[in-house]
Design an enzyme around this catalytic site. Sequence first.
Site, PDB file in Angstrom:
ATOM      1  CG  ASN A   1      -1.686   1.242   1.435  1.00 22.52           C
ATOM      2  OD1 ASN A   1      -1.780   2.073   0.528  1.00 22.52           O
ATOM      3  ND2 ASN A   1      -2.277   1.396   2.611  1.00 22.52           N
ATOM      4  CD1 TRP A   2       3.729   1.256  -2.703  1.00 20.96           C
ATOM      5  CD2 TRP A   2       4.040   2.596  -4.481  1.00 20.96           C
ATOM      6  NE1 TRP A   2       4.729   0.712  -3.481  1.00 20.96           N
ATOM      7  CE2 TRP A   2       4.936   1.513  -4.570  1.00 20.96           C
ATOM      8  CE3 TRP A   2       4.032   3.560  -5.494  1.00 20.96           C
ATOM      9  CZ2 TRP A   2       5.839   1.381  -5.630  1.00 20.96           C
ATOM     10  CZ3 TRP A   2       4.924   3.427  -6.552  1.00 20.96           C
ATOM     11  CH2 TRP A   2       5.831   2.349  -6.615  1.00 20.96           C
ATOM     12  CE  LYS A   3      -0.107   3.173   4.801  1.00 19.50           C
ATOM     13  NZ  LYS A   3      -0.026   3.252   6.248  1.00 19.50           N
TER      14      LYS A   3
ATOM     15  N   GLY B   1       2.704   2.107  10.776  1.00 25.42           N
ATOM     16  CA  GLY B   1       3.709   3.148  10.612  1.00 25.42           C
ATOM     17  C   GLY B   1       4.458   3.500  11.878  1.00 25.42           C
TER      18      GLY B   1
ATOM     19  CB  SER C   1       5.154  -1.978  12.021  1.00 26.38           C
ATOM     20  OG  SER C   1       4.843  -0.612  12.277  1.00 26.38           O
TER      21      SER C   1
ATOM     22  CG  HIS D   1      -5.834   1.869   5.280  1.00 23.90           C
ATOM     23  ND1 HIS D   1      -5.418   2.830   6.172  1.00 23.90           N
ATOM     24  CD2 HIS D   1      -4.798   0.999   5.136  1.00 23.90           C
ATOM     25  CE1 HIS D   1      -4.165   2.549   6.547  1.00 23.90           C
ATOM     26  NE2 HIS D   1      -3.769   1.450   5.929  1.00 23.90           N
TER      27      HIS D   1
ATOM     28  CD  GLU E   1      -2.866   5.472   6.892  1.00 28.45           C
ATOM     29  OE1 GLU E   1      -2.769   5.575   5.652  1.00 28.45           O
ATOM     30  OE2 GLU E   1      -1.995   4.936   7.598  1.00 28.45           O
TER      31      GLU E   1
ATOM     32  CD  GLU F   1      -3.494  -2.534   7.507  1.00 25.32           C
ATOM     33  OE1 GLU F   1      -2.354  -2.686   7.077  1.00 25.32           O
ATOM     34  OE2 GLU F   1      -4.215  -1.570   7.192  1.00 25.32           O
TER      35      GLU F   1
ATOM     36  N   GLY G   1       2.769  -1.272   4.268  1.00 27.62           N
ATOM     37  CA  GLY G   1       2.813   0.131   3.869  1.00 27.62           C
ATOM     38  C   GLY G   1       4.233   0.569   3.546  1.00 27.62           C
ATOM     39  N   GLY G   2       4.911   1.116   4.540  1.00 33.07           N
ATOM     40  CA  GLY G   2       6.230   1.708   4.322  1.00 33.07           C
ATOM     41  C   GLY G   2       7.214   0.794   3.613  1.00 33.07           C
TER      42      GLY G   2
HETATM   43  P1  PGA Z   1       2.864   0.170   7.563  1.00 32.11           P
HETATM   44  O1  PGA Z   1       1.394   0.408   6.975  1.00 32.11           O
HETATM   45  O2  PGA Z   1       3.370  -1.129   6.986  1.00 32.11           O
HETATM   46  O3  PGA Z   1       3.668   1.354   7.087  1.00 32.11           O
HETATM   47  O4  PGA Z   1       2.751   0.100   9.045  1.00 32.11           O
HETATM   48  C1  PGA Z   1       0.495  -0.656   6.835  1.00 32.11           C
HETATM   49  C2  PGA Z   1      -0.814  -0.166   6.285  1.00 32.11           C
HETATM   50  O5  PGA Z   1      -1.268   0.923   6.672  1.00 32.11           O
HETATM   51  O6  PGA Z   1      -1.433  -0.844   5.453  1.00 32.11           O
END
Ligand code: PGA
Length: 249
Positions: free
Chosen positions: A9-11, A168, A207, A92, A94, A162, A228-229
């Site tokens: 997930n590149w956000k 993050g 994470s 998600h 967010e 999640e 994500g990251g």
């Molecule tokens: P993260 O994000 O791996 O950077 O913690 C995961 C996500 O939000 O899908």
Amino acid sequence: MRRKLVAGNWKMNGSRGALAELDGIAAAAAGTPGVDVGIAVPFTLIAPAAERVPGLTIGAQDVHLAASGAHTGCISAAMVAEAGARFTLVGHSERRCDRGESDADVKAKAEAARRAGLSVILCVGEQLAERDAGRAEAVVAEQIAGSLPEGAAADWLSIAYEPVWAIGTGRTPTLADVAQMHGTIRRQLAASIGGGADAMRILYGGSVTADNAADLLGAADVDGALVGGASLTAAKFVPIVSAASVIGG
Ligand code: PGA
């Protein structure tokens, strides 16, 4: 036996220049046939990503719940599908937290995505205060009860657990906590959709890195990862795909 799914997930990150990272990810995906791999990129990168790496599954991070209409600035499931997306995230944290999306919204988005022919990764997870209050499983159960789409089936839907406090932050739950939550989710799915729950993939997200992927992916009822990251570069993401391959056998 459920095939592992490792989704990135590149956000709100990336640019056309960053698409070069997909070359290495696509090569790793092609060389790891036992693992399903996908990357959810920003809307503007879906078409160039799909054109650059046709063998890699490209996805969106959200879709609107309506098929079309007066929704300035929004994007429909059919639009992302036409651009080359084959799956989308919905729910998600967010979006649930920052955009106020309700379980009903998330359910409608999943159903809209399905109608457009997309696969769906439906995200759930508790806040830190909810875990500290001993309510993590109740919160996740409520999210699933409210957002599981009609016709939920393993051939188009996966769940991503999640914990919001793990996203993050570099913090992850204990493996025992992950296994317990995933087991609870699977039992709830079984109660909702019956035997089909056995085949539905439940991903862990929050994470995930090359260093912890093997442990997390080896936990009971963990069928993949939402990353994500560590999905932003091939160097960080490919080892996670490799870890899934080893676990998945
Ligand atoms: P993260 O994000 O791996 O950077 O913690 C995961 C996500 O939000 O899908």
